[in-house]
Design an enzyme around this catalytic site. Structure first.
Site, PDB file in Angstrom:
ATOM      1  N   CYS A  96      -2.652  -3.192  14.934  1.00  0.00           N
ATOM      2  CA  CYS A  96      -2.291  -2.735  13.591  1.00  0.00           C
ATOM      3  C   CYS A  96      -2.676  -3.728  12.504  1.00  0.00           C
ATOM      4  CB  CYS A  96      -0.789  -2.466  13.533  1.00  0.00           C
ATOM      5  SG  CYS A  96      -0.241  -1.820  11.941  1.00  0.00           S
ATOM      6  N   CYS A 102      -3.769   1.682   8.109  1.00  0.00           N
ATOM      7  CA  CYS A 102      -2.609   1.205   7.366  1.00  0.00           C
ATOM      8  C   CYS A 102      -2.642  -0.324   7.255  1.00  0.00           C
ATOM      9  CB  CYS A 102      -1.338   1.645   8.071  1.00  0.00           C
ATOM     10  SG  CYS A 102       0.160   1.113   7.231  1.00  0.00           S
ATOM     11  N   CYS A 121       2.657   8.541   2.000  1.00  0.00           N
ATOM     12  CA  CYS A 121       3.061   7.561   3.009  1.00  0.00           C
ATOM     13  C   CYS A 121       3.511   6.303   2.278  1.00  0.00           C
ATOM     14  CB  CYS A 121       1.885   7.250   3.938  1.00  0.00           C
ATOM     15  SG  CYS A 121       2.284   6.046   5.229  1.00  0.00           S
ATOM     16  N   CYS A 164       2.444  -5.267  16.401  1.00  0.00           N
ATOM     17  CA  CYS A 164       1.595  -4.402  17.232  1.00  0.00           C
ATOM     18  C   CYS A 164       0.164  -4.938  17.145  1.00  0.00           C
ATOM     19  CB  CYS A 164       1.661  -2.958  16.753  1.00  0.00           C
ATOM     20  SG  CYS A 164       3.328  -2.257  16.824  1.00  0.00           S
ATOM     21  N   GLU A 222       0.825  -1.214   0.000  1.00  0.00           N
ATOM     22  CA  GLU A 222       0.000   0.000   0.000  1.00  0.00           C
ATOM     23  C   GLU A 222       0.853   1.256   0.000  1.00  0.00           C
ATOM     24  OE1 GLU A 222      -2.701   0.289   3.237  1.00  0.00           O
ATOM     25  OE2 GLU A 222      -3.737  -1.570   2.781  1.00  0.00           O
ATOM     26  N   CYS A 236       4.794  -7.253   8.081  1.00  0.00           N
ATOM     27  CA  CYS A 236       5.518  -6.673   9.218  1.00  0.00           C
ATOM     28  C   CYS A 236       5.643  -7.696  10.337  1.00  0.00           C
ATOM     29  CB  CYS A 236       4.768  -5.433   9.718  1.00  0.00           C
ATOM     30  SG  CYS A 236       5.617  -4.547  11.041  1.00  0.00           S
TER      31      CYS A 236
END
Length: 361
Positions: A118, A339, A104, A115, A91, A111
């Site tokens: 997220c 995100c 961004c 977290c 993205e 990832c």
């Protein structure tokens, strides 16, 4: 597979061109065609000799991303879903502010920071992006703007998309050198912000780079117990390791650091946490700014957005304690705002499609 030409800094491009028998000045011509005229094919470089064009075409490619989905919000935010050469998807987001156009960018496919709130961390890291793949996100957005014919240019960059930038450090630094180069896109260092979840050793290294790039730290909790619950990276780099790294950065650069704080209803949004955060930052408040972020709910996630009253109380508590702060303006709330949300949704759709077409046993 050819690598992206965007992955080379100007110095690296110059070295490569001269090592392959071409004149040094060719690098400036090629750079200009890439970043000023923004060509999409080497054959469009009209004043570059054919032998150099053939050489570039043999070893490099200009386009490694293809646009899969483009969502446009009523507030002007545009979210792009790009497919990479290997089929992975990432993205990139264009946001409109009164001070300019900000993009961004993503630095990793997935990832591993984990977290719990997220959407980016729902799918674990597949690989790092090359510096060229990161730069090309900016180029694709800029080409989108060029097609609008309004003479608009990307003016700001935030490295806050999918992935942990400091977990892809060398490619991050090359990306920053490319977009900051005055002969190219010339995006000012002070208009670029890199966000980290807190990889302390890399924060020391970043401070020593001697660049004017802004740093943001995703802190999200003022104590170890709470931070570890929502950010597993805190196990490796608890506040006892993180705060000295921040102190080193501030002393070395004398640049303000932004502390990102996502407000989660009845988790980290009480006045008590605001007081703790103020205590944590009190000795560095002259170079600190807290960015309070209303939470964008993610499917199959237990967290909820904080009430407006809780957000206001948190904000006022910090301000009363002398900690400068603000509540982030939301963008793209009518599209997949969080995100990683668009990416994870598309991956789930693809999985469902494949499952549907597979023959049953």
């Amino acid at each position: 597979m050819k690598r992206s030409i965007y992955g080379l800094t100007f110095e690296q491009l110059t070295d490569w061109i001269t090592e392959h028998g071409e004149k040094k000045f060719r690098s400036k011509q090629v750079w200009n065609w890439l970043y000023q005229k923004r060509v999409t094919d080497f054959s469009q470089m009209k004043n570059v000799n054919q032998s150099c064009i053939d050489l570039l075409d043999e070893h490099f490619t200009i386009e490694t991303l293809s646009e899969e989905i483009k969502q446009e919000s009523t507030d002007g935010t545009v979210k792009f879903l790009f497919k990479l050469d290997d089929g992975n998807i990432i993205e990139t987001v264009l946001m409109r502010f009164n001070y300019g156009l900000s993009v961004c960018v993503t630095t990793q496919v997935g990832c591993n920071i984990g977290c719990s709130f997220c959407a980016s961390g729902i799918l674990s890291k597949n690989r790092d992006l090359s510096s060229g793949e990161i730069v090309e996100q900016i180029m694709q957005v800029q080409q989108h703007l060029d097609k609008q014919g309004k003479d608009e240019c990307v003016s700001h960059i935030v490295v806050m998309g999918i992935g942990e930038p400091f977990d892809n450090y060398e490619n991050l630094i090359d990306f920053l050198k490319v977009v900051n180069d005055k002969q190219g896109l010339s995006i000012g260092a002070r208009h670029i912000t890199v966000s980290t979840s807190g990889i302390a050793p890399k924060m020391y290294e970043f401070a020593d780079e001697g660049i004017q790039i802004n740093l943001a730290l995703s802190i999200h909790a003022p104590n170890n117990e709470l931070r570890t619950k929502i950010m597993k990276i805190n196990r490796a780099y608890p506040l006892e390791k993180l705060m000295p790294a921040i102190d080193y950065y501030l002393e070395k650069t004398n640049r303000r650091i932004t502390f990102e704080y996502i407000l989660l209803k009845d988790v980290n949004d009480h006045k008590k946490e605001a007081e703790e955060l103020a205590d944590l930052l009190k000795d560095k408040r002259h170079l600190s700014y807290v960015n309070l972020i209303p939470y964008n709910p993610v499917a199959d996630n237990p967290y909820e957005r904080s009430e407006k009253e809780a957000i206001l109380t948190f904000y006022q508590t910090l301000m009363d304690r002398g900690i400068r702060c603000g509540v982030r303006t939301e963008h793209g709330t009518d599209i997949d705002a969080a995100c990683g949300q668009l990416r994870s949704k598309q991956i789930e759709k693809e999985k469902a499609r494949k499952k549907k077409v597979l023959p049953s046993n």
